[in-house]
Design an enzyme around this catalytic site. Structure first.
Site, PDB file in Angstrom:
ATOM      1  N   GLU A   1      43.035  52.630  26.007  1.00 40.91           N
ATOM      2  CA  GLU A   1      42.366  52.419  25.122  1.00 40.91           C
ATOM      3  C   GLU A   1      42.636  53.493  24.131  1.00 40.91           C
ATOM      4  O   GLU A   1      41.728  53.191  23.331  1.00 40.91           O
ATOM      5  CB  GLU A   1      40.690  52.023  25.890  1.00 40.91           C
ATOM      6  CG  GLU A   1      40.430  52.759  26.305  1.00 40.91           C
ATOM      7  CD  GLU A   1      41.082  52.905  27.893  1.00 40.91           C
ATOM      8  OE1 GLU A   1      39.787  53.949  28.816  1.00 40.91           O
ATOM      9  OE2 GLU A   1      42.084  52.702  28.574  1.00 40.91           O
TER      10      GLU A   1
ATOM     11  N   CYS B   1      54.208  63.462  31.018  1.00 45.19           N
ATOM     12  CA  CYS B   1      55.172  63.445  32.596  1.00 45.19           C
ATOM     13  C   CYS B   1      56.077  65.324  33.181  1.00 45.19           C
ATOM     14  O   CYS B   1      56.072  65.154  33.699  1.00 45.19           O
ATOM     15  CB  CYS B   1      54.956  62.674  33.772  1.00 45.19           C
ATOM     16  SG  CYS B   1      56.511  61.382  33.085  1.00 45.19           S
TER      17      CYS B   1
END
Length: 499
Positions: free
Chosen positions: A176, A281
């Protein structure tokens, strides 16, 4: 103010919950957009649409599916800049990084275009008298993808192109924090000819996520994000009978041996640690320097890091943008500010950075910490920002033991000129992705991406062959037909007989 709504059944569907989340321009700190946050009922409605669409899409021909995917690939290529601009506006990464993200997502679309080859089954004839055995793979139904803020286009494209190519229908729940790219990807898929309801985008927070994890008509869940959330996703979805691939966090190490090209290693460390502001990541967050080269290596990294220009992502001269939120910026800064008290040498402190004209942006500069201990917060935690830790060991063996002691096992790299040492490292290191003189060993699309240990929950890596297996299930068919010659009337092919 712009509102980002859901994309369900091939069209925009306005949010009905009355709940909206703010979307901020990280370079200015201003709220530019609001995004609808779905209720449980809205998630249920989207799943019903996807379930209905599966009845026909799951039976569609491979030719029909690949026709859509080839058209989609062309539309993505034509809209690279538009998608990258959406990423920069809401995530903050510089335009070149955003374009690179789109390009890596395109690799998986291209893999999906060749799904006809990937879904070929196997056949063994005459395993017994007149008995044949065939193995086939079929779609599993409605599948969901829950994706992170740091790659709002690439990670969704790691999931839904393969899922729909295999015959499934898909519900994407993007972050979001930067939702617009997901809607653009779905709109282009509809423009490419994908039938309504095959790909849906539902925006939301924990309410939407939990609804997907519990929904009985969702057969599988793909996730990329932090380790605590990945563990929750895996545990909850598995308990509800779903297939799960949940990719978690990382603490990626780069082992630099004394024989390495230190200029190349320093270049690699800077790009891998600070690219995309460290919000990835696969970022290198820990350099392990072996032997006497540590001082020289740290100095070379410092020289390069000091030259990186930080600024708005839409400024062509910027090499690193802001962080996604002010709260995340403050959290990243806390690791740098607390490093000295835990024994580290703060070589570069980027916490005081301000960008003229954009003082309210979520800015932080590049930080470099030397002589970091393995029990310090800066080393133990996934910082997810432009902070590089340097640790020192005397030998190769000590370096490997240090890396293998980490609870994470996403990616790692070694820099050396010694082929024997590199070969040992590949076999001895406990990580899912290994680079040899390659700092960020993200596999190409036809190999699978995934880590070990606390970096992956579930049996399947993402995209590549593992991704195709995740989005399909195997079936074995054993058949035996009587030989027509054994029939009393002989061979009868059903043609009219002339008497």
């Amino acid at each position: 103010m712009k509102t980002v709504n859901h994309w369900i059944g091939g069209k925009t569907v306005e949010g009905a919950s009355g709940n909206y989340g703010p979307v901020t321009d990280p370079a200015t700190g201003e709220v530019t957009t609001q995004v609808a946050l779905a209720s449980t009922e809205e998630v249920d409605a989207a799943v019903r649409v996807a379930k209905e669409a599966f009845l026909s899409w799951g039976q569609s021909s491979l030719a029909a599916r690949t026709k859509v995917l080839f058209a989609y690939r062309a539309l993505l290529d034509a809209n690279r800049d538009a998608i990258a601009e959406l990423i920069t506006a809401e995530h903050g990464k510089v335009h070149s990084d955003a374009l690179g993200e789109v390009a890596r997502g395109l690799e998986i679309v291209e893999l999906a275009c060749g799904i006809t080859v990937q879904l070929k089954g196997e056949l063994s004839t005459s395993v017994s008298n007149r008995v044949d055995v065939a193995s086939i793979r079929q779609p599993i139904g409605v599948v969901a993808g829950i994706t992170p803020f740091n790659f709002p286009a690439m990670v969704p494209m790691w999931m839904f192109p393969l899922a729909v190519a295999c015959g499934n229908t898909f519900i994407l729940k993007p972050s979001e924090k930067d939702p617009s790219a997901a809607n653009k990807l779905a709109e282009l898929m509809t423009e490419a000819g994908l039938p309504a309801g095959v790909l849906n985008v539902v925006h939301g927070d924990k309410v939407a996520v939990d609804a997907l994890l519990a929904h009985p008509d969702v057969a599988a869940v793909s996730f990329v994000g932090s380790t605590p959330i990945a563990r929750h996703i895996h545990t909850t979805a598995s308990a509800n009978g779903k297939r799960v691939q949940a990719l978690g966090g990382a603490k990626n190490h780069m082992l630099v041996l004394p024989d390495a090209d230190l200029d190349a290693a320093a270049d690699a460390a800077v790009s891998a640690a600070y690219g995309s502001a460290g919000e990835r990541c696969m970022a290198i967050s820990a350099v392990v320097a072996v032997g006497a080269i540590a001082d020289e290596l740290v100095e070379k990294i410092r020289e390069r890091a000091e030259k990186i220009k930080v600024g708005p992502g839409n400024d062509p001269t910027s090499e690193m943008g802001p962080l996604i939120t002010a709260a995340h910026r403050d959290k990243v800064a806390s690791y740098v500010k607390g490093a000295a008290a835990q024994g580290a040498d703060v070589v570069l402190d980027g916490t005081g950075l301000s960008v003229e004209g954009n003082e309210n942006g979520h800015w932080i500069g590049l930080s470099l910490l030397d002589n970091v201990s393995t029990d310090s917060d800066a080393y133990r935690d996934e910082i997810f920002g432009p902070v590089l830790c340097v640790l020192r060991t005397d030998t190769y063996e000590e370096g490997v033991a240090l890396i293998n002691a980490s609870p994470f096992g996403n990616g790692t790299a070694i820099f050396t000129r010694d082929g024997g040492a590199a070969r040992r490292f590949q076999l001895e290191i406990q990580a899912g992705m290994v680079g040899v003189n390659v700092p960020i060993p993200v596999p190409v699309g036809y190999h699978s991406f995934g880590g070990w240990k606390d970096s992956l929950f579930g049996d399947h890596h993402i995209y590549g062959n593992d991704g195709i297996h995740f989005y399909t299930r195997g079936k074995v068919v054993t058949t035996r037909w009587p030989d027509p010659a054994d029939a009393p009337s002989g061979v009868d092919l059903g043609f009219p007989r002339n008497h």
